[in-house]
Design a protein around this motif. Structure first.
Motif, short mmCIF file in Angstrom:
data_model
loop_
_atom_site.label_atom_id
_atom_site.label_comp_id
_atom_site.label_asym_id
_atom_site.label_seq_id
_atom_site.Cartn_x
_atom_site.Cartn_y
_atom_site.Cartn_z
N ARG A 93 -2.45 8.11 -4.74
CA ARG A 93 -3.74 7.40 -4.88
C ARG A 93 -3.59 5.96 -4.37
O ARG A 93 -4.44 5.45 -3.64
CB ARG A 93 -4.17 7.41 -6.34
N LEU A 94 -2.50 5.32 -4.73
CA LEU A 94 -2.27 3.93 -4.29
C LEU A 94 -1.96 3.87 -2.79
O LEU A 94 -2.26 2.88 -2.13
CB LEU A 94 -1.14 3.29 -5.10
N ALA A 95 -1.35 4.93 -2.27
CA ALA A 95 -1.04 4.98 -0.82
C ALA A 95 -2.30 5.15 0.01
O ALA A 95 -2.34 4.78 1.19
CB ALA A 95 -0.07 6.12 -0.55
N LEU A 96 -3.33 5.73 -0.60
CA LEU A 96 -4.57 6.04 0.15
C LEU A 96 -5.70 5.07 -0.19
O LEU A 96 -6.87 5.36 0.13
CB LEU A 96 -5.02 7.47 -0.17
N LEU A 97 -5.37 3.94 -0.81
CA LEU A 97 -6.43 3.01 -1.23
C LEU A 97 -7.30 2.60 -0.06
O LEU A 97 -6.80 2.31 1.03
CB LEU A 97 -5.80 1.75 -1.83
N PRO A 98 -8.61 2.52 -0.27
CA PRO A 98 -9.50 2.03 0.78
C PRO A 98 -9.32 0.52 0.97
O PRO A 98 -8.69 -0.14 0.13
CB PRO A 98 -10.90 2.34 0.23
N ASP A 99 -9.89 -0.01 2.05
CA ASP A 99 -9.70 -1.43 2.35
C ASP A 99 -10.28 -2.35 1.28
O ASP A 99 -9.86 -3.51 1.17
CB ASP A 99 -10.30 -1.77 3.71
N ASP A 100 -11.24 -1.85 0.49
CA ASP A 100 -11.78 -2.70 -0.59
C ASP A 100 -11.08 -2.41 -1.92
O ASP A 100 -11.54 -2.81 -2.98
CB ASP A 100 -13.30 -2.55 -0.70
N GLY A 101 -9.97 -1.69 -1.86
CA GLY A 101 -9.22 -1.38 -3.08
C GLY A 101 -8.40 -2.57 -3.54
O GLY A 101 -8.29 -3.58 -2.84
N PRO A 102 -7.78 -2.45 -4.71
CA PRO A 102 -7.01 -3.56 -5.29
C PRO A 102 -5.67 -3.78 -4.60
O PRO A 102 -5.12 -2.87 -3.97
CB PRO A 102 -6.78 -3.09 -6.74
N THR A 103 -5.17 -5.01 -4.71
CA THR A 103 -3.79 -5.30 -4.29
C THR A 103 -3.17 -6.23 -5.31
O THR A 103 -3.87 -6.98 -6.00
CB THR A 103 -3.75 -5.91 -2.87
N GLY A 104 -1.84 -6.15 -5.44
CA GLY A 104 -1.15 -6.97 -6.44
C GLY A 104 -1.40 -6.49 -7.85
O GLY A 104 -1.36 -7.27 -8.79
N GLY A 105 -1.63 -5.21 -8.02
CA GLY A 105 -1.91 -4.65 -9.34
C GLY A 105 -0.79 -3.75 -9.84
O GLY A 105 0.14 -3.40 -9.11
N PHE A 106 -0.91 -3.40 -11.11
CA PHE A 106 0.07 -2.54 -11.78
C PHE A 106 -0.76 -1.41 -12.41
O PHE A 106 -1.62 -1.68 -13.27
CB PHE A 106 0.82 -3.35 -12.83
N PHE A 107 -0.54 -0.20 -11.95
CA PHE A 107 -1.40 0.92 -12.35
C PHE A 107 -0.58 2.07 -12.91
O PHE A 107 0.49 2.40 -12.40
CB PHE A 107 -2.22 1.42 -11.16
N SER A 108 -1.16 2.70 -13.91
CA SER A 108 -0.56 3.90 -14.47
C SER A 108 -0.80 5.07 -13.51
O SER A 108 -1.66 5.00 -12.63
CB SER A 108 -1.19 4.19 -15.82
N TRP A 109 -0.07 6.13 -13.72
CA TRP A 109 -0.20 7.34 -12.89
C TRP A 109 -1.64 7.86 -12.90
O TRP A 109 -2.09 8.48 -11.94
CB TRP A 109 0.75 8.42 -13.40
N ASP A 110 -2.39 7.59 -13.99
CA ASP A 110 -3.76 8.10 -14.07
C ASP A 110 -4.77 7.11 -13.49
O ASP A 110 -5.98 7.34 -13.59
CB ASP A 110 -4.11 8.47 -15.51
N GLY A 111 -4.29 6.02 -12.92
CA GLY A 111 -5.18 5.06 -12.26
C GLY A 111 -5.60 3.90 -13.15
O GLY A 111 -6.17 2.92 -12.67
N SER A 112 -5.30 3.98 -14.45
CA SER A 112 -5.70 2.88 -15.34
C SER A 112 -4.75 1.70 -15.17
O SER A 112 -3.56 1.89 -14.89
CB SER A 112 -5.73 3.36 -16.79
N PRO A 113 -5.28 0.45 -15.33
CA PRO A 113 -4.40 -0.71 -15.17
C PRO A 113 -3.38 -0.82 -16.30
O PRO A 113 -3.66 -0.46 -17.43
CB PRO A 113 -5.38 -1.91 -15.20
N VAL A 114 -2.21 -1.32 -15.96
CA VAL A 114 -1.14 -1.55 -16.94
C VAL A 114 -0.98 -3.07 -17.06
O VAL A 114 -0.93 -3.76 -16.03
CB VAL A 114 0.19 -0.91 -16.48
N PRO A 115 -0.89 -3.61 -18.28
CA PRO A 115 -0.69 -5.06 -18.41
C PRO A 115 0.72 -5.44 -17.97
O PRO A 115 1.65 -4.67 -18.14
CB PRO A 115 -0.89 -5.32 -19.91
N TRP A 116 0.87 -6.62 -17.42
CA TRP A 116 2.19 -7.08 -16.92
C TRP A 116 3.21 -7.18 -18.02
O TRP A 116 2.92 -7.52 -19.10
CB TRP A 116 2.09 -8.42 -16.22
#
Ligand code: NAP
Length: 233
Positions: free
Chosen positions: A210-233
Motif C-alpha cells: 500500500r505504501l509502495a503504491l501511494l498516489p502523488d497526493d499520498g502522505p510522506t514522512g509517516g509511520f503506518f500500521s500494516w492496516d493503514g492506520s497511523p502509528v504514533p512516533w
C-alpha cells in the motif's frame, strides 16, 4: 505502467518475500535482493522476480547491485535482524552495533546507493520496514497493551526508532518522493522464532505494498500500521 521496477531487501523469506511476491502480482519487475545468492535465486524463481545479491552491511555488494539497476520506482528496506530481547542494561555493545549495522546503517547505505536510480522514477517510493515496538509513545503508555516488551529488545527497538527518524529526514529532503515507515505487527517468521501469537506475514506485506503504491497526493514522512492506520512516533 508495465515497466515499473521495485527492489526489496531481505526478500528471500518472511515478510520481504511476500512483499516481493505481491509487487510481482502488481506488475512490477522485482529485484529480489538477498545476501545468500542461492536462497535469493530460489526465492526469485518461485515468484517470477529477478535475483540480486545484496548484503545491506557489505558496501561491495551494495555497489555491485546499484551498478546493475538504472531506474527504480520502489525501494523496500525490509532486511532486518533482532538478535536479542535484552533490556539496555543487559545489552552487549557488539550486539547493539551489529543490530544498528543492519537495521539503520544498512538502510542508509542501500537507500543512498539507489537514490540515482530512484530519481529516474516519476513516482519514487521508499518503504522502510520498521516496528510498532519502536514507537516511544506506545512504549511509554501505561496501558500494557501499548507497552510491548517493557523495555526489552532494546537494541532492536532503538534501531527501529532511529530508522523512523531517518524516514522523516529522508521524506523532508527528497522532493517528489514518498518515504514512509511501516509497522508490520507481530508476525510468525524466523525473526520472531515463529511466534505462536504472530499473524500471517502476507498480511503485513499488503501494508508495505500500500505504501509502495501511494498516489502523488499520498502522505510522506509517516509511520503506518500494516492496516493503514497511523502509528504514533
Ligand atoms: P525474517 O523472516 O527473519 O527475514 C529477515 C530478512 O532479512 C531475511 O531475508 C534475512 O536474510 C534478511 N537480512 C538480515 N540481515 C541481512 C543483511 N545484512 N543483508 C541482507 N539481508 C539481510 O524476518 P521478518 O519478520 O520477515 O522481518 C522482515 C522485517 O520486518 C525486518 O526489518 C523486521 O525487523 C520487521 N518486523 C518484523 C516483525 C515480525 O513480527 N516478524 C515485526 C515488526 C517488524 P537471511 O535469510 O540471509 O538471514
Amino acid at each position: 505502467m508495465n515497466d515499473r521496477t521495485a527492489l526489496v531487501t531481505g526478500a528471500n523469506k518472511g515478510i520481504g518475500h511476500h512483499i516481493a511476491r505481491l509487487l510481482v502480482a502488481e506488475g512490477f519487475t522485482v529485484h529480489v535482493a538477498a545476501r545468500d545468492p542461492e536462497l535469493g535465486r530460489r526465492a526469485a524463481e518461485e515468484i517470477g522476480g529477478r535475483p540480486l545479491v545484496l548484503d545491506v552491511t557489505d558496501p561491495g555488494t551494495i555497489a555491485d547491485a546499484a551498478a546493475r539497476i538504472d531506474r527504480l520506482d520502489v525501494l523496500v528496506n525490509n532486511a532486518g535482524i533482532a538478535p536479542s530481547m535484552a533490556p539496555p542494561a543487559g545489552t552487549d555493545l557488539d550486539e547493539l552495533r551489529r543490530t544498528f549495522e543492519t537495521n539503520v546503517f544498512g538502510v542508509v547505505a542501500v537507500t543512498n546507493a539507489f537514490l540515482p536510480a530512484l530519481r529516474g522514477s516519476a513516482h519514487p517510493r521508499i518503504v522502510n520496514v520498521s516496528s510498532g515496538t519502536a514507537s516511544l509513545t506506545w512504549s511509554t503508555n501505561p496501558n500494557p497493551q501499548f507497552a510491548p516488551g517493557h523495555g526489552g529488545a532494546a537494541a532492536y527497538r532503538s534501531s527501529k526508532a532511529a530508522l523512523n527518524a531517518l524516514t522523516v529526514f529522508y521524506a523532508l529532503t527528497l522532493d517528489g518522493f514518498k518515504v514512509n515507515a511501516l509497522a508490520p505487527g507481530l508476525r510468525s517468521t524466523d525473526l520472531t522464532a515463529r511466534a505462536a501469537a504472530g499473524g500471517d506475514p502476507a498480511e503485513a506485506a499488503e501494508g508495505a505494498v500500500r505504501l509502495a503504491l501511494l498516489p502523488d497526493d499520498g502522505p510522506t514522512g509517516g509511520f503506518f500500521s500494516w492496516d493503514g492506520s497511523p502509528v504514533p512516533w
